[in-house]
Design an enzyme around this catalytic site. Structure first.
Site, PDB file in Angstrom:
ATOM      1  N   LYS A 126       7.905  -0.441   9.462  1.00  0.00           N
ATOM      2  CA  LYS A 126       6.879  -0.723   8.445  1.00  0.00           C
ATOM      3  C   LYS A 126       6.560  -2.212   8.392  1.00  0.00           C
ATOM      4  CE  LYS A 126       7.189   3.220   5.385  1.00  0.00           C
ATOM      5  NZ  LYS A 126       7.222   3.731   4.031  1.00  0.00           N
ATOM      6  N   LYS A 135       5.326  10.491  14.833  1.00  0.00           N
ATOM      7  CA  LYS A 135       5.301  11.367  13.647  1.00  0.00           C
ATOM      8  C   LYS A 135       3.965  11.216  12.918  1.00  0.00           C
ATOM      9  CE  LYS A 135       6.942   8.795   9.651  1.00  0.00           C
ATOM     10  NZ  LYS A 135       7.546   8.836   8.358  1.00  0.00           N
ATOM     11  N   LYS A 152       0.909   8.582   7.171  1.00  0.00           N
ATOM     12  CA  LYS A 152      -0.343   8.102   6.575  1.00  0.00           C
ATOM     13  C   LYS A 152      -0.611   6.640   6.904  1.00  0.00           C
ATOM     14  CE  LYS A 152       2.107   7.916   2.244  1.00  0.00           C
ATOM     15  NZ  LYS A 152       2.717   8.992   1.511  1.00  0.00           N
TER      16      LYS A 152
HETATM   17  N1  AQP Z   1       5.500  13.711  10.018  1.00  0.00           N
HETATM   18  C1  AQP Z   1       6.413  14.186   9.173  1.00  0.00           C
HETATM   19  N2  AQP Z   1       7.089  15.315   9.478  1.00  0.00           N
HETATM   20  C2  AQP Z   1       8.014  15.820   8.623  1.00  0.00           C
HETATM   21  N3  AQP Z   1       8.308  15.264   7.435  1.00  0.00           N
HETATM   22  C3  AQP Z   1       7.649  14.137   7.079  1.00  0.00           C
HETATM   23  N4  AQP Z   1       7.695  13.352   5.974  1.00  0.00           N
HETATM   24  C4  AQP Z   1       6.809  12.336   6.124  1.00  0.00           C
HETATM   25  N5  AQP Z   1       6.188  12.433   7.309  1.00  0.00           N
HETATM   26  C5  AQP Z   1       6.671  13.534   7.920  1.00  0.00           C
HETATM   27  C6  AQP Z   1       8.562  13.605   4.819  1.00  0.00           C
HETATM   28  O1  AQP Z   1       7.764  13.576   3.650  1.00  0.00           O
HETATM   29  C7  AQP Z   1       8.574  13.171   2.551  1.00  0.00           C
HETATM   30  C8  AQP Z   1       7.844  12.179   1.702  1.00  0.00           C
HETATM   31  O2  AQP Z   1       7.787  10.975   2.382  1.00  0.00           O
HETATM   32  P1  AQP Z   1       7.347   9.624   1.734  1.00  0.00           P
HETATM   33  O3  AQP Z   1       6.903   9.745   0.355  1.00  0.00           O
HETATM   34  O4  AQP Z   1       8.365   8.603   2.077  1.00  0.00           O
HETATM   35  O5  AQP Z   1       6.113   9.424   2.564  1.00  0.00           O
HETATM   36  P2  AQP Z   1       6.071   8.477   3.730  1.00  0.00           P
HETATM   37  O6  AQP Z   1       7.307   8.460   4.542  1.00  0.00           O
HETATM   38  O7  AQP Z   1       5.577   7.213   3.154  1.00  0.00           O
HETATM   39  O8  AQP Z   1       4.966   9.226   4.505  1.00  0.00           O
HETATM   40  P3  AQP Z   1       4.502   8.692   5.812  1.00  0.00           P
HETATM   41  O9  AQP Z   1       3.188   9.250   6.041  1.00  0.00           O
HETATM   42  O10 AQP Z   1       5.564   8.937   6.794  1.00  0.00           O
HETATM   43  O11 AQP Z   1       4.295   7.173   5.495  1.00  0.00           O
HETATM   44  P4  AQP Z   1       4.897   5.938   6.217  1.00  0.00           P
HETATM   45  O12 AQP Z   1       4.144   5.837   7.479  1.00  0.00           O
HETATM   46  O13 AQP Z   1       4.561   4.860   5.231  1.00  0.00           O
HETATM   47  O14 AQP Z   1       6.345   6.173   6.402  1.00  0.00           O
HETATM   48  C9  AQP Z   1       9.865  12.639   3.144  1.00  0.00           C
HETATM   49  O15 AQP Z   1      10.884  13.593   2.923  1.00  0.00           O
HETATM   50  C10 AQP Z   1       9.578  12.507   4.603  1.00  0.00           C
HETATM   51  O16 AQP Z   1      10.741  12.754   5.380  1.00  0.00           O
END
Ligand code: AQP
Length: 329
Positions: free
Chosen positions: A112, A194, A197
């Protein structure tokens, strides 16, 4: 009943299919036989800059999505993290238990911070430590998350072990609850990364126009060859679509492969677009219904926060006592 705890960020206004299939779907299933605590983690959201108006809106939209996806506030405790001040309080204690090198090894921070264009805040660095506090406050047995959270959960266990051995048994060691088949949903444009967002492109958002989603699915990157087969190594794109298809319909991947025998990738993508649209349309309607009555939504969240605080305040008090703080009367 075993306790579960999990959280989701309110950042982008809409969850994506990875969030749902990797995490929220399990939350819904687990609320049946578990004492479930689910939170919208707004404290985590401010680790990157947020617009106040949007953050407030996104927090409500997130809660509405959880309800629309099947979280039942009568069975599970649904709340907003900042409503329960004990998260920040135990977060500080956990920061004081964490080694700098230990925190530096968290790969999500590395990813990140490398992507961040503005300056990287200390909060982004200590994010997994606050997450540890979120979990330990509730003495959770299980934490339903996607595969990307496994390392953070290991840190949580390490911190609990360290605290327990220094001050005496205080925290339960939580276990990750990761459903293998959907632990990682991949980006439609880059099926080796993966779905996330922070990397727009091949992300299917639950609240976008389903026509747009169907189009994204139709233009998903698929692999060489023509046969619809589940083969993560050689056909990551098709395999990802099959995983999504299977999870949304409850059909096994094998039966889908049999169905698409003799058909091509185009058919699979077109059909999956339809399956997704059919699934998401009523979800979107329910989200709208919750957002049309914000007062009731806020009431549900207030009720959840009250229940969450009953547990959280007990754990924090015991923790403070162990540390040697003079407890206020
Ligand atoms: N691609 C994925 N496949 C399976 N599980 C996923 N999660 C996120 N992406 C995937 C799961 O969603 C839950 C919430 O996650 P969060 O609120 O931490 O969201 P995040 O990680 O910010 O979502 P992103 O899109 O992955 O954002 P970035 O890129 O900022 O990290 C968690 O249980 C996560 O495992």
């Amino acid at each position: 009943r075993p306790r579960v705890l999990s959280g989701i960020q309110p950042t982008a206004g809409s969850f994506h299919l990875g969030n749902y299939l990797g995490a929220v779907r399990q939350w819904v299933a687990l609320q049946e036989a578990h004492d479930a605590f689910y939170c919208v983690v707004d404290l985590h959201a401010i680790t990157v800059e947020q617009n106040p108006k949007e953050l407030r809106q996104n927090t409500r939209v997130s809660a509405a999505q959880l309800l629309a996806l099947g979280i039942d506030p009568d069975r599970a405790t649904l709340f907003v993290q900042s409503h329960v001040p004990e998260h920040a309080q135990l977060g500080w204690v956990m920061q004081c238990m964490t080694g700098f090198g230990e925190a530096s090894r968290m790969t999500q921070f590395k990813d990140k911070s490398a992507r961040q264009e503005q300056s990287v805040g200390v909060g982004l660095f200590t994010y997994p430590i606050l997450q540890a506090a979120d979990i330990l406050l509730y003495q959770a047995h299980y934490v339903p998350v996607g595969e990307d959270q496994r390392q953070h959960l290991e840190l949580t266990r390490d911190l609990a072990t360290r605290f327990n051995s220094r001050y005496g048994k205080t925290f339960r060691l939580p276990e990750a609850y990761i459903v293998k088949d959907t632990a990682k949903i991949f980006d439609l444009q880059d099926p080796t990364a993966k779905m996330s967002k922070s990397v727009p492109g091949g992300v299917v958002e639950l609240l976008e126009d389903p026509k747009r989603s169907a189009k994204k699915i139709r233009s998903a990157v698929t692999d060489t060859g023509r046969e619809v087969l589940f083969d993560v190594e050689n056909k990551p794109g098709v395999s990802n679509l099959l995983t999504i298809y299977s999870a949304l319909t409850g059909r096994t991947v094998e039966s889908l492969v049999t169905d698409y025998d003799g058909k091509g990738y185009g058919d699979l993508k077109k059909d999956l677009g339809e399956v997704f649209t059919e699934w998401v349309t009523p979800v979107q309607e329910r989200v709208k219904m919750y957002l049309d009555d914000v007062a009731s939504l806020d009431k549900i969240l207030a009720g959840g926060a009250e229940r969450a605080r009953e547990v959280a305040s007990g754990t924090l008090r015991r923790t403070y006592e162990k540390i040697g703080f003079v407890l206020p009367e």
